[in-house]
Scaffold this motif. Structure first.
Motif, PDB file in Angstrom:
ATOM      1  N   UNK A 316       1.231  -1.280   0.121  1.00 45.83           N
ATOM      2  CA  UNK A 316       0.657  -0.033  -0.525  1.00 45.83           C
ATOM      3  C   UNK A 316       0.955   1.282   0.426  1.00 45.83           C
ATOM      4  N   UNK A 317       1.907   1.533   0.617  1.00 47.29           N
ATOM      5  CA  UNK A 317       2.315   2.606   1.488  1.00 47.29           C
ATOM      6  C   UNK A 317       3.412   2.969  -0.231  1.00 47.29           C
ATOM      7  N   UNK A 318       4.253   1.889  -0.716  1.00 46.62           N
ATOM      8  CA  UNK A 318       4.708   3.062  -1.913  1.00 46.62           C
ATOM      9  C   UNK A 318       3.409   3.163  -3.405  1.00 46.62           C
ATOM     10  N   UNK A 319       2.703   1.929  -3.445  1.00 48.99           N
ATOM     11  CA  UNK A 319       1.757   2.987  -3.803  1.00 48.99           C
ATOM     12  C   UNK A 319       1.378   4.007  -3.986  1.00 48.99           C
ATOM     13  N   UNK A 320       0.697   4.772  -2.353  1.00 45.07           N
ATOM     14  CA  UNK A 320       0.151   5.568  -2.346  1.00 45.07           C
ATOM     15  C   UNK A 320       0.464   7.158  -2.379  1.00 45.07           C
ATOM     16  N   UNK A 321       2.300   6.654  -2.365  1.00 47.27           N
ATOM     17  CA  UNK A 321       3.142   7.400  -2.707  1.00 47.27           C
ATOM     18  C   UNK A 321       3.514   7.419  -3.913  1.00 47.27           C
ATOM     19  N   UNK A 322       3.366   7.084  -4.855  1.00 45.89           N
ATOM     20  CA  UNK A 322       3.483   6.915  -6.684  1.00 45.89           C
ATOM     21  C   UNK A 322       2.347   7.479  -6.873  1.00 45.89           C
ATOM     22  N   UNK A 323       0.755   7.865  -6.350  1.00 47.22           N
ATOM     23  CA  UNK A 323       0.017   7.810  -6.815  1.00 47.22           C
ATOM     24  C   UNK A 323       0.263   9.713  -6.743  1.00 47.22           C
ATOM     25  N   UNK A 324       0.286   9.577  -5.191  1.00 41.06           N
ATOM     26  CA  UNK A 324       0.713  10.961  -4.743  1.00 41.06           C
ATOM     27  C   UNK A 324       1.353  12.559  -5.544  1.00 41.06           C
ATOM     28  N   UNK A 325       2.608  11.437  -6.031  1.00 39.59           N
ATOM     29  CA  UNK A 325       3.797  11.903  -7.421  1.00 39.59           C
ATOM     30  C   UNK A 325       2.704  12.031  -8.076  1.00 39.59           C
ATOM     31  N   UNK A 326       2.230  11.259  -8.513  1.00 36.80           N
ATOM     32  CA  UNK A 326       2.008  11.508 -10.117  1.00 36.80           C
ATOM     33  C   UNK A 326       0.503  12.047 -10.177  1.00 36.80           C
ATOM     34  N   UNK A 327       0.154  12.688  -9.155  1.00 38.26           N
ATOM     35  CA  UNK A 327      -0.844  13.495  -9.489  1.00 38.26           C
ATOM     36  C   UNK A 327      -0.763  15.082  -9.752  1.00 38.26           C
ATOM     37  N   UNK A 328       0.290  15.547  -9.468  1.00 40.97           N
ATOM     38  CA  UNK A 328       0.814  16.844 -10.091  1.00 40.97           C
ATOM     39  C   UNK A 328       1.826  16.822 -11.222  1.00 40.97           C
ATOM     40  N   UNK A 329       2.224  18.039 -11.543  1.00 45.52           N
ATOM     41  CA  UNK A 329       2.924  18.748 -12.380  1.00 45.52           C
ATOM     42  C   UNK A 329       4.331  18.112 -11.547  1.00 45.52           C
ATOM     43  N   UNK A 330       5.420  17.858 -13.121  1.00 47.70           N
ATOM     44  CA  UNK A 330       6.765  17.584 -12.180  1.00 47.70           C
ATOM     45  C   UNK A 330       7.266  18.349 -11.449  1.00 47.70           C
ATOM     46  N   UNK A 331       7.412  19.689 -11.647  1.00 46.54           N
ATOM     47  CA  UNK A 331       8.132  20.752 -11.455  1.00 46.54           C
ATOM     48  C   UNK A 331       7.497  20.700  -9.325  1.00 46.54           C
ATOM     49  N   UNK A 332       6.282  19.906 -10.070  1.00 48.19           N
ATOM     50  CA  UNK A 332       5.500  20.414  -8.133  1.00 48.19           C
ATOM     51  C   UNK A 332       5.561  19.306  -6.997  1.00 48.19           C
ATOM     52  N   UNK A 333       6.960  17.819  -7.989  1.00 51.19           N
ATOM     53  CA  UNK A 333       6.842  16.716  -7.809  1.00 51.19           C
ATOM     54  C   UNK A 333       7.130  17.444  -5.881  1.00 51.19           C
ATOM     55  N   UNK A 334       8.134  18.188  -5.417  1.00 48.57           N
ATOM     56  CA  UNK A 334       8.850  17.808  -4.149  1.00 48.57           C
ATOM     57  C   UNK A 334       7.455  18.345  -2.997  1.00 48.57           C
ATOM     58  N   UNK A 335       6.464  19.472  -3.689  1.00 52.94           N
ATOM     59  CA  UNK A 335       4.867  19.710  -2.877  1.00 52.94           C
ATOM     60  C   UNK A 335       4.576  18.597  -2.579  1.00 52.94           C
ATOM     61  N   UNK A 336       4.379  18.171  -4.006  1.00 57.32           N
ATOM     62  CA  UNK A 336       3.296  16.466  -3.325  1.00 57.32           C
ATOM     63  C   UNK A 336       3.890  15.778  -2.531  1.00 57.32           C
ATOM     64  N   UNK A 337       5.202  15.583  -2.287  1.00 54.83           N
ATOM     65  CA  UNK A 337       5.901  14.719  -1.375  1.00 54.83           C
ATOM     66  C   UNK A 337       6.322  14.875   0.132  1.00 54.83           C
ATOM     67  N   UNK A 338       6.193  16.106   0.123  1.00 50.78           N
ATOM     68  CA  UNK A 338       6.042  16.741   1.633  1.00 50.78           C
ATOM     69  C   UNK A 338       4.869  17.074   1.977  1.00 50.78           C
ATOM     70  N   UNK A 339       3.346  16.679   0.622  1.00 48.39           N
ATOM     71  CA  UNK A 339       2.290  16.984   1.278  1.00 48.39           C
ATOM     72  C   UNK A 339       2.169  15.406   2.055  1.00 48.39           C
ATOM     73  N   UNK A 340       2.443  14.510   0.962  1.00 45.49           N
ATOM     74  CA  UNK A 340       2.224  13.071   1.821  1.00 45.49           C
ATOM     75  C   UNK A 340       2.672  13.142   2.558  1.00 45.49           C
TER      76      UNK A 340
END
Length: 407
Positions: A316-340
């Protein structure tokens, strides 16, 4: 499509990132295991002070996490990686010289800050290294290094302390993490400029700290972490009440083995059939494992529960993390990761506190049944917040954006 599936995950760059992450988390979990003992037997502290040393680290990490995305955006991934890992290494060295509880608490606060930033930027960098068509498998393999560290960190500490003093242990951990630091200079980092809407503003906004698109997935992650806190925080104490304490290390070993066995299949399923094909069965295995754990009386039951939780939570954990990163644009991947991770870490912390109250009032059996019920509710919330259509469009959106930028 056939060519995309053949894109390599295990490149030299990916190996460097995985090895670096593994050593960072080995040191992290080794310290989590050794510092309570160090406080009790070397610094003459008590259990409350030992718990405070652990809590203050998590608190600093949670507070800093929302700022990590903005820090990455301002300074760039490479600078953020080098600076945060350097200070993480220096923090690891300082444990050698700590001889009082106030200094140790201050160090834990300082160490947590850099741990939070470092783990956020490293995941954002790895996301760029992994081919678009292999995100599920790639993130899964990367996060497997975290789970392996859960086993090897405590194992190294508990074995080493039988032969060597704490100072030797801290020196060894600092040496390992500095060796890891040297490797990252060869890591190639892709920088993605922000869109026009995020260029310099006079005032900070919500978007500077939080990626709104990642919030639904982060909520699911927080609830999953809440239930896992019952395993991470109380399995040793519960096992002691059932006379199987000496087999807890085997529990985590089976957890890691089961996770590694299914990881190639779950990653392939994620990339070919979509995230739901992995996440729903994983919720089922996690729930069954928790229910089984609530009624352990024998070693085989403990180990089977460990395998089921390893398959469930470990997928579950890596799948949710991948989904969080893929939910936004590449330049926002850091924000998505920190939010998650802000919500995920919060779920772990709140879980440890509230489940401690539940176990004190009604016992560990009820606590683990309660955790299983929470997982069932989490699956329903995932179904409601992250629909099939939405999750299936994440990769398509990224591909569309990449084509648009290149044209």
């Amino acid at each position: 499509m056939g060519e995309k599936r053949q894109e390599k995950i295990w490149t030299g760059q990916f190996w460097i990132a995985v090895i670096n992450n593994f050593f960072l988390f080995v040191v992290h979990y080794a310290l989590l295991t050794s510092l309570p003992l160090y406080i009790l037997y070397e610094l003459n502290g008590n259990e409350g002070q030992a718990g405070l040393a652990m809590a203050i680290f998590m608190l600093s990490a949670i507070i800093v996490r929302p700022f990590a995305g903005k820090i990455i955006e301002v300074f760039g991934k490479r600078k953020t990686l080098l600076i945060s890992e350097l200070f993480f290494c220096l923090s690891s060295v300082l444990y050698i010289f700590i001889d009082s509880l106030p200094l140790l608490l201050a160090l834990r606060l300082f160490h947590g800050i850099w741990f939070s930033i470092l783990t956020t930027v490293l995941i954002a960098i790895v996301n760029d290294i992994i081919p678009e068509s292999r995100k599920g498998a790639g993130i899964g393999y990367f996060m497997m290094s975290n789970n392996l560290a859960i086993v090897f960190g405590p194992l190294i500490v508990l074995t080493g302390l039988q032969w060597f003093p704490y100072k030797v242990l801290f020196t060894s951990l600092a040496t390992v993490v500095f060796m890891s630091f040297l490797f990252i200079f060869s890591l190639k980092v892709s920088e993605y400029p922000s869109s026009l809407s995020t260029v310099k503003r006079n005032r900070l906004t919500w978007e500077d700290f939080i990626e709104s698109k990642a919030i639904p997935i982060a909520i699911v992650g927080a609830l999953t972490a809440f239930s896992y806190a019952g395993v991470l925080s109380f399995i040793s104490v519960f096992a002691e009440t059932r006379d199987v304490f000496e087999y807890v290390s085997l529990f985590f070993l089976v957890f890691a083995i089961a996770m590694m066995i299914v990881r190639p299949f779950t990653g392939q399923l994620y990339d070919t059939k979509g995230p739901n094909s992995v996440i729903y069965p994983s919720f089922f295995f996690f729930t069954v494992g928790l229910f089984m754990l609530s009624n352990i009386h024998t070693v085989p039951t403990l180990l089977v529960a460990g395998a089921l939780i390893g398959i469930g939570y470990g997928s579950i954990f890596p799948c949710l993390q991948a989904l969080a990163i893929q939910s936004t644009h590449k330049h926002r991947s850091g924000h998505a990761t920190s939010t998650f991770f802000t919500l995920f870490d919060g779920g772990l912390a709140i879980g440890a506190i509230l489940l401690g109250v539940v176990s004190a009032q009604w016992g560990y059996t009820i606590m683990y049944i309660f955790c299983g019920v929470i997982v069932i509710l989490t699956a329903l919330i995932y179904w409601r917040l992250v629909s099939v259509k939405k999750s299936d469009t994440y990769n398509k959106t990224e591909e569309h954006l990449s084509l648009k930028q290149s044209s």
